[in-house]
Design an enzyme around this catalytic site. Sequence first.
Site, PDB file in Angstrom:
ATOM      1  N   HIS A  69       0.831  -1.212   0.000  1.00 27.87           N
ATOM      2  CA  HIS A  69       0.000   0.000   0.000  1.00 27.87           C
ATOM      3  C   HIS A  69       0.858   1.250   0.000  1.00 27.87           C
ATOM      4  CE1 HIS A  69      -2.296   3.254   2.127  1.00 27.87           C
ATOM      5  NE2 HIS A  69      -3.062   3.001   1.095  1.00 27.87           N
ATOM      6  N   HIS A  70       1.826   1.323   0.903  1.00 28.77           N
ATOM      7  CA  HIS A  70       2.742   2.453   0.892  1.00 28.77           C
ATOM      8  C   HIS A  70       4.019   2.087   1.637  1.00 28.77           C
ATOM      9  CE1 HIS A  70       1.090   3.406   4.980  1.00 28.77           C
ATOM     10  NE2 HIS A  70       2.329   3.801   5.191  1.00 28.77           N
TER      11      HIS A  70
ATOM     12  N   GLN B  37       9.530   1.442   6.629  1.00 22.11           N
ATOM     13  CA  GLN B  37       8.222   0.953   7.061  1.00 22.11           C
ATOM     14  C   GLN B  37       7.406   0.617   5.820  1.00 22.11           C
ATOM     15  OE1 GLN B  37       4.542   3.372   8.044  1.00 22.11           O
ATOM     16  NE2 GLN B  37       5.326   3.056  10.115  1.00 22.11           N
TER      17      GLN B  37
ATOM     18  N   HIS C  86       3.725  -0.875   4.510  1.00 30.32           N
ATOM     19  CA  HIS C  86       2.343  -1.194   4.861  1.00 30.32           C
ATOM     20  C   HIS C  86       1.780  -2.141   3.808  1.00 30.32           C
ATOM     21  CE1 HIS C  86      -2.090   0.356   5.192  1.00 30.32           C
ATOM     22  NE2 HIS C  86      -1.948  -0.870   5.651  1.00 30.32           N
TER      23      HIS C  86
ATOM     24  N   HIS D 171      -1.843  12.597  -0.414  1.00 34.43           N
ATOM     25  CA  HIS D 171      -2.203  11.248   0.021  1.00 34.43           C
ATOM     26  C   HIS D 171      -3.554  11.256   0.720  1.00 34.43           C
ATOM     27  CE1 HIS D 171      -1.778   7.129   1.430  1.00 34.43           C
ATOM     28  NE2 HIS D 171      -2.241   7.555   2.600  1.00 34.43           N
TER      29      HIS D 171
ATOM     30  N   HIS E  91      -7.003   8.070   1.148  1.00 37.10           N
ATOM     31  CA  HIS E  91      -7.395   6.714   0.784  1.00 37.10           C
ATOM     32  C   HIS E  91      -8.468   6.796  -0.312  1.00 37.10           C
ATOM     33  CE1 HIS E  91      -5.803   5.134   4.909  1.00 37.10           C
ATOM     34  NE2 HIS E  91      -4.856   5.594   4.110  1.00 37.10           N
TER      35      HIS E  91
ATOM     36  N   MET F  58      -7.378   9.494   5.175  1.00 31.21           N
ATOM     37  CA  MET F  58      -6.286  10.387   5.541  1.00 31.21           C
ATOM     38  C   MET F  58      -6.331  11.604   4.640  1.00 31.21           C
ATOM     39  SD  MET F  58      -3.107   7.871   6.419  1.00 31.21           S
ATOM     40  CE  MET F  58      -2.469   9.064   7.577  1.00 31.21           C
TER      41      MET F  58
END
Length: 884
Positions: free
Chosen positions: A102-103, A165, A167, A237, A239, A309
């Site tokens: 996803h990111h 990180q 996701h 950004h 969703h 978001m």
Amino acid sequence: MAGFRSLLVLLLVFQSSCLGFRSPLSVFKRFKETTRSFSNDCLGTTRPVIPVDSSDFALDIRMPGVTPKQSDTYFCMSVHLPMDEEAFVIDFKPHASMDTVHHMLLFGCNMPASTENYWFCDEGTCTDKANILYAWARNAPPTRLPKGVGFRVGGETGSKYFVLQVHYGDISAFRDNHKDCSGVSLHLTRLPQPLIAGMYLMMSVDTVIPAGEKVVNSDISCHYKKYPMHVFAYRVHTHHLGKVVSGYRVRNGQWTLIGHQSPQLPQAFYPVEHPVDVSFGDILAARCVFTGEGRTEATHIGGTSSDEMCNLYIMYYMEAKHAVSFMTCTQNIAPDLFGTIPPEANIPIPVKSDMVMMHGHHKETVNKDKTSILQQPKREEVLEQGDFYSLLSKLLGEREDVVHVHKYNPTEKAESESDLVAEIANVVQKKDLGQSDARESAEHERDNALLVRDRIHKFHRLASTLRPAESRVLSLQQPLPGEGTWEPEHTGDFHVEEALDWPGVYLLPGQVSGIALDPTNNLVIFHRGNHVWDGNSFDSKFVYQQRGLGPIEEDTILVIDPNNAAVLQSSGKNLFYLPHGLSIDKDGNYWVTDVALHQVFKLNANNEEAPLLILGKSMQPGSDQNHFCQPTDVAVDPDTGTIYVSDGYCNSRIVQFSPSGKFITQWGEESTESNPKPGQFNVPHSLALVPHLGQLCVADRENGRIQCFKTDTKEFVREIKHASFGRNVFAISYIPGLLFAVNGKAYFEDQEPVQGFVMNFSNGEIIDVFKPVRKHFDMPHDITASEDGTVYVGDAHTNTVWKFTSTEKMEHRSVKKAGIEVQEIKGKGSGGLNLGNFFASRKGYSRKGFDRLSTEGSDQEKDDDGSESEEEYSAPLPVPAPSS
């Protein structure tokens, strides 16, 4: 790679001139034993460090072959910067597909949260502050930086680790149990970059999208109060419900576009159409447009598939000497401003259906022609308490089984992390008490209260994972009688800079003669109102000549909030003629001097106008035990209550009194030679007590030096004098280990600038000098410092008070004296708020309970100041008064 942990501090960089450095081949050989072992399912390289040329190298940062077992899994891994020297990141190349990822976020820090090869990010990302360096989502093209721009890493100040990180939103692509090695490759150079990149994140934390609502706007705005930044790229950004995100600079009512994009397109950093500079006093504003159509219940801000978001990432660059790596804005300080937002911000951008994502599992379509390239981001104000943003965003991004704090609507200006936390706590407490909207049912209120409490429990746990223990405060233990004393010594870098977001410079009282901090760290200002000390104020015998004006009719003592400069309390009207010195004892009493009255006053801080004690005779200059001649300052021993008065302009002495005001002794004499002796003064102007050493230091103004004496024997201890002081030292202030001072205006033929000084008290050496950015020092008349390194300076000519904050990177260690063994303590806490401790101290909260973290943009934050900006004072300055 077990020794390499997580949290990345990635700073963009670019190559410029030629310097000689070690070959990256030697770097690779040095670190080849730590080469990461990738799964056979991965196509990524097994060589994390790849030499490019004599100055450049590539660093491959990949997940080590992972298989997420549930949707919305966040994995973190870390890579140590393979060198000790400073380097600059100048390019990024992502290795990921939205079929599986996803990111991705890349952070920089000094110590990752785990030593494992990879870990669940709910364990934290870093044990110290983390700065976001790079973000990718939805098959975005590579990001490149403009020439001459880079993110600074390594060296003494840059991050030592990168933390990746990833996701994994929808894990249906992992039904075959294949292993994933998504990540990013960095291009680094050792060549110094003249411009440093940084990231400014605008993020909504309180948006609610009602089910079925066709159009919902989410607005964000903050004042910009830093050094100029130059915007060159942006990234939006949201969703699935986001339709368009727009960002602007607002200056004098004029809106200038930074970026305007659909969040359903590849989420790259796109270059701005035209360069945009942002300066002190501008407003940064952003709007996200959502739709609630197709949803059966309200949607809140969060990090899971069912949440939303509203993020706008702004990449910028700044001059290297002023660069800061990260800034954030989560408020809307100017909601009325959005009534004039350009119409384009409200118009959704059409997107082809094959480019729309099912949140967390996107169809892979990428516009190959849109290789939009990031341009120079700049390093923004260092998030010295940077964990807060990560905590806040993750708090608001928990899994969907936890309610969101959707009524958050701060009404106070949040100028510091503690202010924002207090507002959040207020919201939480209101929720817990069921103080929600009157239209909601009582049952709904109770349910929300329980769920909000559950979320705060998770917040505690998160705070404990992202913030190192706040146990680095140096305890100043007194030695046993007869065993000597010691002074905490400061080594390393200690730098003081003006707090550009502090509006106190615009207070504009009268001539500022004295400043001090009360026991609660509020700033107290002593000023002269409409009275001015000039050549007509006194005759040749120091008798005040303007008595007919009467006392100052306005309040001369102002208590100021140290965060937002609001006047909390005022007093002292119709008492003084020419205020001078101010000090505050441990009980909060004010001790002030008036050079026209030739008196010293002890005042109760609680607005009781009648003085508690008066020393000296009104309007009568003198030099005996009952008179002063233009006394300048007072110091009160916190242990004994002994009173010391510097007296003054026409008496060259220090006078000691008992706590009740009984004369005890005096010492000092006038200096008549060009090389004054110890104990001789030419205007003893300011006092600073060093209680644990039993010393009193005096700013010997016209001799341009500082003299320190033993308080018990009055014996001279030492002199501190530097050429950079010039001919004057106006004021001094002491905190454990450090002595602060300000000098005076240079004589015509002198070159020394008017500035502030930070000195190591143990050896008297200057370790930093500082000046303001807004306005200038003309006659800095007094200085005071708090133990966290915050410094205030009051100027008697510009009628201004400045606030300076420290960016301290030092070791604190105790100095061995008289045979005492003192434990060495390395490192210093950032002075930030420990949110876990903050909430844990509130009744009814615990640290138990914790769900998996999430949130795109889960980096740290420090809110931009939301206070109203004002124009600088431009009225003519008072006529210079050398004697004041």
